[in-house]
Design an enzyme around this catalytic site. Sequence first.
Site, PDB file in Angstrom:
ATOM      1  CG  ASP A 206      -2.144  -0.752   1.112  1.00 49.14           C
ATOM      2  OD1 ASP A 206      -2.398  -1.236   0.004  1.00 49.14           O
ATOM      3  OD2 ASP A 206      -2.879  -0.880   2.114  1.00 49.14           O
ATOM      4  CE  LYS A 228      -7.872   0.290  -2.654  1.00 50.10           C
ATOM      5  NZ  LYS A 228      -7.681  -0.550  -1.478  1.00 50.10           N
TER       6      LYS A 228
END
Length: 421
Positions: A206, A228
């Site tokens: 991540d 993201k």
Amino acid sequence: MSAMPYLVGLRLAGRRVVVVGGGVVAQRRLPSLLSAEADVVVVSPDVTPAVEGMARSGELVWERRRYRPGDLDGAWYAMALTDDPAVNEAVLAEAARARVFCVRADDAPRGSAVTPASGEQDGVRIGVVTWGAGDERDPRRAAAVRDGVIEALREGRLDSVPRRGTAEGEGALPGVALVGGGPGDPDLITVRGRRLLAHADVVVVDRLAPRALLEELRPDVIVVDATKLPRGRAMQQEAITAALLEHATAGRFVVRLKGGDPFVFGRGSEELTELVAAGIPVTVVPGVTSAVAVPGLAGIPLTHRGLAHEAVIVSGHVGPDDDRSLVDWGALARLTGTLVILMGVDSLPKIAHELVAGGRAPGTPVGIVIDGTMPTERVVVATLADVAEIAEREGVRPPAVVVVGEVVGLRPSLLPAERAE
Ligand SMILES: C[S@@+](CC[C@H](N)C(=O)[O-])C[C@H]1O[C@@H](n2cnc3c(N)ncnc32)[C@H](O)[C@@H]1O
């Protein structure tokens, strides 16, 4: 110079071990004996509070008196740990007569046994002894070697399981490890997380995970970027799960490296559900969540005696005016304690307005920690009344942890003056 000690592992479970002396030396030796499930008897008129606690909880038997001959009857192993050389000498003499191996604390080379500097990591127990005139009396050398080996095992620099070859499917560690990487500083991942990372064939990472750790990976490790970006490019959750399943099914050991803790707004449970349903073995490794660590390291504790008896962590990714929000902002406005908001930068003006409208005092302090634990960390302090304006003026942007509550006011007393500005 004494002869080289012969190293052996004793199976002491259910076997009587007599420890004469109950001071700090005994206190340090006893936990290993108890872990080995020995039947421990401590003989000593006095013991430390910690040893007394072990006796009270039934972990060992404390004979509250001085040593007397015959105490070693039935013993498999003995330790003479008093600060009286004459008593230790007498214990050692009885042990020799009874053919019981005995450690002697005040004069280690004279004991018939020696306690190795020992340590344990994931089912691997190591023991280190040194010998020779000078070294035998200097336990620091053995301890230094022990510490080095244990640390290397913890960090994965030394393998306790055979590392798989480069060919796929060869003796791989199975499945997926869902690892919480902490708030960003590479030192704030857990020992277990770091070790598993060192064994990974694939790392699915991540954006807010400790990216500095990627540099330590072997060159053949596949890194999948599961970033993201807020309001930007993002790997879809379905694609992330598909990548985990694909690599794990192919026999690769996958580390899913997440920011903070996987189960605090980290979608860890969604990924876990899919992996479990697919029959993939999963190891979950909790992480240090940014919700607690980022404010804490910036001088904002979430609780403080007499000031905040509650701390609530909420997601602000959809604001109070959004039908999708599951947060009861009215109830939060009535809190007297601490509110921690993750993913709340965009909604901050609306959140502040809602809290004041619901009854929280406009003067309530607000602390915003941006890029917590990173070299670019910044802290902005405001109140509910002016936070919208100040955040705009200061260019507050994600990632940031927002803390609402009186605990924010403690910051100047918890940090050196130059850091509290
Ligand atoms: C999707 S959530 C993930 C939280 C993560 N699972 C945890 O336990 O920390 C991302 C949010 O966490 C917060 N966050 C994570 N790391 C941060 C950091 N280093 N500094 C400030 N905020 C951080 C921000 O509010 C960010 O928008």
